[in-house]
Design a protein around this motif. Structure first.
Motif, PDB file in Angstrom:
ATOM      1  N   VAL A  13     -25.959  34.709 105.013  1.00 15.80           N
ATOM      2  CA  VAL A  13     -25.556  34.946 103.878  1.00 15.80           C
ATOM      3  C   VAL A  13     -24.500  33.991 103.462  1.00 15.80           C
ATOM      4  N   PHE A  14     -24.265  34.029 102.060  1.00 16.42           N
ATOM      5  CA  PHE A  14     -23.439  33.355 101.378  1.00 16.42           C
ATOM      6  C   PHE A  14     -22.403  34.045 100.702  1.00 16.42           C
ATOM      7  N   SER A  15     -20.957  33.580 100.895  1.00 13.67           N
ATOM      8  CA  SER A  15     -19.941  34.448 100.155  1.00 13.67           C
ATOM      9  C   SER A  15     -20.099  34.307  98.977  1.00 13.67           C
ATOM     10  N   LYS A  16     -19.687  35.332  98.221  1.00 12.61           N
ATOM     11  CA  LYS A  16     -19.747  35.545  96.867  1.00 12.61           C
ATOM     12  C   LYS A  16     -18.162  35.648  96.173  1.00 12.61           C
ATOM     13  N   SER A  17     -17.201  35.753  97.103  1.00 16.51           N
ATOM     14  CA  SER A  17     -15.900  35.730  96.640  1.00 16.51           C
ATOM     15  C   SER A  17     -14.898  35.343  97.748  1.00 16.51           C
ATOM     16  N   GLY A  18     -13.690  35.199  97.357  1.00  8.88           N
ATOM     17  CA  GLY A  18     -12.439  34.891  98.124  1.00  8.88           C
ATOM     18  C   GLY A  18     -12.688  33.180  98.302  1.00  8.88           C
ATOM     19  N   ARG A  19     -11.690  32.878  98.978  1.00  8.39           N
ATOM     20  CA  ARG A  19     -11.627  31.246  99.535  1.00  8.39           C
ATOM     21  C   ARG A  19     -12.665  30.730 100.011  1.00  8.39           C
ATOM     22  N   ASP A  20     -13.705  31.617 100.607  1.00 11.79           N
ATOM     23  CA  ASP A  20     -14.780  31.073 101.110  1.00 11.79           C
ATOM     24  C   ASP A  20     -16.043  31.086 100.317  1.00 11.79           C
ATOM     25  N   LYS A  51     -16.116  41.206 106.062  1.00  4.63           N
ATOM     26  CA  LYS A  51     -16.523  41.289 104.649  1.00  4.63           C
ATOM     27  C   LYS A  51     -17.303  42.364 104.232  1.00  4.63           C
ATOM     28  N   LYS A  52     -16.847  43.106 103.135  1.00  2.00           N
ATOM     29  CA  LYS A  52     -17.693  44.079 102.618  1.00  2.00           C
ATOM     30  C   LYS A  52     -19.114  43.475 102.188  1.00  2.00           C
ATOM     31  N   ASN A  53     -20.219  44.216 102.232  1.00  2.41           N
ATOM     32  CA  ASN A  53     -21.415  43.584 101.960  1.00  2.41           C
ATOM     33  C   ASN A  53     -21.765  43.296 100.545  1.00  2.41           C
ATOM     34  N   ILE A  54     -20.937  43.992  99.815  1.00  2.00           N
ATOM     35  CA  ILE A  54     -21.166  43.681  98.103  1.00  2.00           C
ATOM     36  C   ILE A  54     -20.473  42.152  97.833  1.00  2.00           C
ATOM     37  N   HIS A  55     -19.820  41.666  98.633  1.00  2.85           N
ATOM     38  CA  HIS A  55     -19.088  40.365  98.434  1.00  2.85           C
ATOM     39  C   HIS A  55     -19.669  39.234  99.297  1.00  2.85           C
ATOM     40  N   VAL A  56     -21.062  39.523  99.533  1.00  3.48           N
ATOM     41  CA  VAL A  56     -21.969  38.416 100.053  1.00  3.48           C
ATOM     42  C   VAL A  56     -23.208  38.458  99.461  1.00  3.48           C
TER      43      VAL A  56
END
Length: 96
Positions: A13-20, A51-56
Motif C-alpha cells: 500500500v502507499f500512504s496517502k497522508s502524513g509525513r510518510d 494507520k487507518k485504511n482510509i489513509h492508504v
C-alpha cells in the motif's frame, strides 16, 4: 468474492497522508479499520505504523513469500521488507 475494502497481510500500500505520504509499505497486520504497516527502514517490524485504511492507497500487489512467512509464524527481517519494496521507489530504476 472478497470485499474490495479488505486488506490482506503482505499487501503493498502507499500512504496517502502524513509525513510518510507517497511511501510504499507492506501490511503485516489487519485490525478492523487499522492496518499495521512496515517499510523496513522508517518503520521496522518491531514498531509498525498503525494507520487507518482510509489513509492508504491500495495496490493489488501481494508479496507472497512475506505473506506466507507471517501467516506461518516464520521470522522475516527488515531487509526482507526493504528488498520486497525496492521496486516501488522511484529511484529503483538505477542500474546496480
Amino acid at each position: 468474492m472478497k470485499n474490495m475494502n479488505e486488506y490482506t497481510i503482505g499487501q503493498v500500500v502507499f500512504s496517502k497522508s502524513g509525513r510518510d505520504k507517497g511511501r510504499p509499505f507492506i501490511v503485516i497486520k489487519v485490525d478492523k479499520q487499522y492496518l499495521y504497516l512496515v517499510d523496513g527502514s522508517l518503520r521496522k517490524l518491531e514498531k509498525p505504523k498503525k494507520k487507518k485504511n482510509i489513509h492508504v492507497q491500495k495496490t493489488h500487489d501481494i508479496i507472497d513469500h512475506i505473506k506466507k512467512n507471517i501467516e506461518e509464524g516464520k521470522k522475516i527481517t527488515d531487509s526482507d521488507i526493504k528488498k520486497a519494496l525496492k521496486k516501488y521507489y522511484p529511484s529503483s530504476n538505477k542500474k546496480d
